[in-house]
Design a protein around this motif. Structure first.
Motif, PDB file in Angstrom:
ATOM      1  N   LYS A  72       0.825  -1.226   0.000  1.00 36.35           N
ATOM      2  CA  LYS A  72       0.000   0.000   0.000  1.00 36.35           C
ATOM      3  C   LYS A  72       0.851   1.264   0.000  1.00 36.35           C
ATOM      4  O   LYS A  72       0.374   2.344  -0.309  1.00 36.35           O
ATOM      5  CB  LYS A  72      -0.919   0.002   1.223  1.00 36.35           C
ATOM      6  N   LYS A  73       2.104   1.126   0.384  1.00 35.50           N
ATOM      7  CA  LYS A  73       2.991   2.301   0.394  1.00 35.50           C
ATOM      8  C   LYS A  73       3.537   2.606  -1.001  1.00 35.50           C
ATOM      9  O   LYS A  73       4.178   3.621  -1.215  1.00 35.50           O
ATOM     10  CB  LYS A  73       4.173   2.071   1.355  1.00 35.50           C
ATOM     11  N   ARG A  98      -1.152   1.369  -4.871  1.00 37.00           N
ATOM     12  CA  ARG A  98      -2.099   2.380  -5.342  1.00 37.00           C
ATOM     13  C   ARG A  98      -1.664   2.828  -6.733  1.00 37.00           C
ATOM     14  O   ARG A  98      -0.526   2.566  -7.136  1.00 37.00           O
ATOM     15  CB  ARG A  98      -2.131   3.580  -4.397  1.00 37.00           C
ATOM     16  N   HIS A 122      -4.102   9.833  -1.813  1.00 40.26           N
ATOM     17  CA  HIS A 122      -3.771  10.713  -0.666  1.00 40.26           C
ATOM     18  C   HIS A 122      -2.424  10.309  -0.081  1.00 40.26           C
ATOM     19  O   HIS A 122      -1.895   9.253  -0.380  1.00 40.26           O
ATOM     20  CB  HIS A 122      -4.792  10.543   0.467  1.00 40.26           C
ATOM     21  N   ASP A 123      -1.986  11.113   0.823  1.00 43.17           N
ATOM     22  CA  ASP A 123      -0.822  10.807   1.669  1.00 43.17           C
ATOM     23  C   ASP A 123       0.403  10.402   0.847  1.00 43.17           C
ATOM     24  O   ASP A 123       1.079   9.423   1.173  1.00 43.17           O
ATOM     25  CB  ASP A 123      -1.150   9.667   2.659  1.00 43.17           C
ATOM     26  N   MET A 124       0.680  11.144  -0.185  1.00 44.36           N
ATOM     27  CA  MET A 124       1.829  10.808  -1.032  1.00 44.36           C
ATOM     28  C   MET A 124       3.140  10.868  -0.248  1.00 44.36           C
ATOM     29  O   MET A 124       4.106  10.197  -0.603  1.00 44.36           O
ATOM     30  CB  MET A 124       1.880  11.756  -2.236  1.00 44.36           C
ATOM     31  N   GLN A 125       3.162  11.654   0.818  1.00 42.08           N
ATOM     32  CA  GLN A 125       4.397  11.789   1.610  1.00 42.08           C
ATOM     33  C   GLN A 125       4.816  10.457   2.229  1.00 42.08           C
ATOM     34  O   GLN A 125       5.968  10.269   2.597  1.00 42.08           O
ATOM     35  CB  GLN A 125       4.212  12.818   2.749  1.00 42.08           C
ATOM     36  N   GLU A 126       3.849   9.527   2.344  1.00 40.60           N
ATOM     37  CA  GLU A 126       4.160   8.219   2.939  1.00 40.60           C
ATOM     38  C   GLU A 126       4.415   7.155   1.879  1.00 40.60           C
ATOM     39  O   GLU A 126       4.526   5.973   2.201  1.00 40.60           O
ATOM     40  CB  GLU A 126       2.982   7.753   3.806  1.00 40.60           C
ATOM     41  N   ARG A 127       4.450   7.548   0.622  1.00 36.40           N
ATOM     42  CA  ARG A 127       4.512   6.527  -0.441  1.00 36.40           C
ATOM     43  C   ARG A 127       5.769   6.635  -1.291  1.00 36.40           C
ATOM     44  O   ARG A 127       6.335   7.711  -1.464  1.00 36.40           O
ATOM     45  CB  ARG A 127       3.300   6.664  -1.365  1.00 36.40           C
ATOM     46  N   THR A 152       3.782  16.679  -4.988  1.00 35.43           N
ATOM     47  CA  THR A 152       2.978  15.939  -4.006  1.00 35.43           C
ATOM     48  C   THR A 152       3.860  15.355  -2.906  1.00 35.43           C
ATOM     49  O   THR A 152       3.346  14.748  -1.968  1.00 35.43           O
ATOM     50  CB  THR A 152       2.173  14.799  -4.680  1.00 35.43           C
ATOM     51  N   PRO A 154       6.270  12.705  -2.641  1.00 39.49           N
ATOM     52  CA  PRO A 154       6.426  11.282  -2.312  1.00 39.49           C
ATOM     53  C   PRO A 154       7.756  11.002  -1.616  1.00 39.49           C
ATOM     54  O   PRO A 154       8.707  11.766  -1.774  1.00 39.49           O
ATOM     55  CB  PRO A 154       6.380  10.579  -3.670  1.00 39.49           C
ATOM     56  N   ARG A 155       7.782   9.895  -0.858  1.00 41.71           N
ATOM     57  CA  ARG A 155       8.978   9.526  -0.090  1.00 41.71           C
ATOM     58  C   ARG A 155      10.160   9.248  -1.017  1.00 41.71           C
ATOM     59  O   ARG A 155      11.295   9.566  -0.720  1.00 41.71           O
ATOM     60  CB  ARG A 155       8.611   8.258   0.703  1.00 41.71           C
TER      61      ARG A 155
END
Ligand code: URA
Length: 211
Positions: A72-73, A98, A122-127, A152, A154-155
């Motif tokens: 999911k990440k 995703r 959502h939460d692209m910072q965690e992906r 966005t 992303p990690r």
């Protein structure tokens, strides 16, 4: 910042399938199937150092701690429309991932990329983002797609293509030295229309049978 790596996935299975797929008389069906198979094999390389975490499981014989990845990440970012040709094979291998989409078209006169669609989870910072587009030609759309994606936050970002031109790689790295590129081959050059030579023609047309 150090120059980003180019990983040429030179596994014999990938190279064999790439040779078949380049052939001009290959049917749409066969082209699509080969691209699907290659993308599954490339997924193996691009996810090689994906983080894992241990979970407790029970085998028929004992309890143990064993690693799993957090699918999911991962977000696959398909650059429309030819990115779709790499997406399903990647999802076969990382089904929990995703999916985001970037729509860009190349202005036929200037070869500059123009955005018409952009949708990310959502939460692209965690992906960890893995961008998919089969042809890294001039590199202009790759540069634009990654520039937009970086907004966005992303990690991490990796870029996966099937073929790259040296000119496109140089352009891409000049703008994004932090993004490694995974490709099945680096071809000779671009022609005057921005096509990769020897290449395989228009990947989108060959994938969808639109020409
Ligand atoms: N896009 C393609 O589909 N093919 C090329 O050779 C270059 C860009």
């Amino acid at each position: 910042m150090t120059a980003a790596a180019v990983h040429v996935v030179d596994h014999p299975l990938v190279q064999h399938k790439l040779t078949l797929l380049r052939q001009k008389d290959r049917s749409t069906n066969s082209f699509r199937r080969l691209l699907h198979e290659i993308s599954m094999l490339m997924a193996y390389e691009v996810t090689r150092d994906m983080p894992t975490h241990p979970i407790e499981i029970e085998t028929p014989l004992a309890r143990m701690t064993s690693p799993v990845i957090d699918g999911k990440k991962t977000v696959f970012v398909s650059v429309m429309r030819a990115g779709a040709g790499l997406l399903d094979g990647m999802l076969d291998v990382v089904p929990g991932a995703r999916v985001g989409h970037v729509g860009l078209y190349r202005d036929p006169k200037t070869l500059v990329a123009v955005e018409y669609y952009f949708k990310m989870p959502h939460d692209m910072q965690e992906r960890d983002a893995i961008v998919l587009d089969p042809m890294l030609a001039t590199g202009n759309s790759a540069v634009a797609a990654v520039e937009r994606l970086k907004e966005t936050g992303p990690r991490s970002i990796r870029y996966v293509c099937l073929l790259a031109a040296p000119e496109g790689l140089a352009n891409f790295h000049a703008h994004h030295p932090d993004v490694p590129v995974f490709t099945a081959a680096v071809d000779e050059r671009l022609d005057a229309h921005g096509y990769i030579v020897p290449g395989l023609g228009d990947a989108g047309d060959r994938l969808f049978g639109t020409k």
